[in-house]
Design a protein around this motif. Structure first.
Motif, PDB file in Angstrom:
ATOM      1  N   ASN A 129       0.826  -1.212   0.000  1.00  0.00           N
ATOM      2  CA  ASN A 129       0.000   0.000   0.000  1.00  0.00           C
ATOM      3  C   ASN A 129       0.860   1.262   0.000  1.00  0.00           C
ATOM      4  O   ASN A 129       0.553   2.236   0.669  1.00  0.00           O
ATOM      5  N   GLY A 130       1.975   1.219  -0.725  1.00  0.00           N
ATOM      6  CA  GLY A 130       2.843   2.384  -0.867  1.00  0.00           C
ATOM      7  C   GLY A 130       3.796   2.633   0.284  1.00  0.00           C
ATOM      8  O   GLY A 130       4.534   3.604   0.275  1.00  0.00           O
ATOM      9  N   VAL A 131       3.800   1.756   1.300  1.00  0.00           N
ATOM     10  CA  VAL A 131       4.602   1.966   2.503  1.00  0.00           C
ATOM     11  C   VAL A 131       5.686   0.882   2.616  1.00  0.00           C
ATOM     12  O   VAL A 131       5.424  -0.294   2.323  1.00  0.00           O
ATOM     13  N   LEU A 132       6.868   1.256   3.071  1.00  0.00           N
ATOM     14  CA  LEU A 132       7.963   0.316   3.292  1.00  0.00           C
ATOM     15  C   LEU A 132       7.581  -0.693   4.370  1.00  0.00           C
ATOM     16  O   LEU A 132       7.204  -0.310   5.473  1.00  0.00           O
ATOM     17  N   VAL A 133       7.681  -1.994   4.030  1.00  0.00           N
ATOM     18  CA  VAL A 133       7.360  -3.036   5.007  1.00  0.00           C
ATOM     19  C   VAL A 133       8.479  -4.067   5.157  1.00  0.00           C
ATOM     20  O   VAL A 133       8.426  -4.919   6.047  1.00  0.00           O
ATOM     21  N   GLY A 134       9.488  -4.020   4.294  1.00  0.00           N
ATOM     22  CA  GLY A 134      10.562  -4.990   4.388  1.00  0.00           C
ATOM     23  C   GLY A 134      11.620  -4.758   3.335  1.00  0.00           C
ATOM     24  O   GLY A 134      11.574  -3.790   2.577  1.00  0.00           O
ATOM     25  N   ILE A 135      12.581  -5.673   3.314  1.00  0.00           N
ATOM     26  CA  ILE A 135      13.655  -5.624   2.325  1.00  0.00           C
ATOM     27  C   ILE A 135      14.032  -7.058   1.982  1.00  0.00           C
ATOM     28  O   ILE A 135      13.954  -7.947   2.835  1.00  0.00           O
ATOM     29  N   ILE A 136      14.401  -7.277   0.729  1.00  0.00           N
ATOM     30  CA  ILE A 136      14.815  -8.608   0.268  1.00  0.00           C
ATOM     31  C   ILE A 136      16.179  -8.486  -0.381  1.00  0.00           C
ATOM     32  O   ILE A 136      16.391  -7.628  -1.243  1.00  0.00           O
TER      33      ILE A 136
END
Length: 150
Positions: A129-136
């Motif tokens: 939803n346009g918000v940072l939630v993680g990193i891969i």
């Protein structure tokens, strides 16, 4: 397998109003080499890596002036290495930021692997939803893909 199944949820990040100094301090403290840049709504607005910083503190012979940073801060190769490093510390992080390549929370890992390989990125921020939630990272994809196959 989807992005949210393998992503790292605790992400080191920096605000778009922060300085390069704050980025470097996080690089040192957390032993990382890059991180997303977010605005006050936690939307991903950029990405900064150690490579971006190297590009500006390195010697600039025969450079093409392609950025306001070179014109207003570095001014060609007028400074020695230490002076260039000191000069960059108090600059706004967005001056060095790259446009972020990001992946969706529900994106397939095979598509993420293709992006990581094709673009030669080491990590990609994940948004929902346009918000940072993680990193891969590349390592996350490799570990999670091959864990059950070995």
């Amino acid at each position: 397998m989807k992005a949210h199944e393998i992503m790292i949820r605790e992400v080191y990040k920096v605000r778009e109003t922060d300085s390069v100094r704050s980025v470097i301090l996080q690089f040192i403290q957390h032993r990382i080499s890059g991180m997303p840049i977010v605005n006050e709504k936690e939307e991903i607005v950029g990405y900064i890596s150690d490579g971006d910083i190297m590009r500006y503190i390195g010697k600039h012979k025969d450079i093409v002036i392609d950025s306001i940073f070179y014109v207003n801060v570095i001014k060609g190769d007028d400074f020695n290495f230490e002076d260039r490093a000191k000069k960059i510390l108090d600059q706004n992080v967005m001056l060095l930021a790259k446009k972020p390549i990001k992946v969706a929370w529900d994106e397939e890992v095979e598509d993420i692997a293709a992006t990581l390989g094709k673009k030669q990125f080491k990590k990609l921020p994940v948004e929902k939803n346009g918000v940072l939630v993680g990193i891969i990272s590349r390592g996350d994809v490799i570990r999670n893909t091959f864990r059950s196959l070995l």
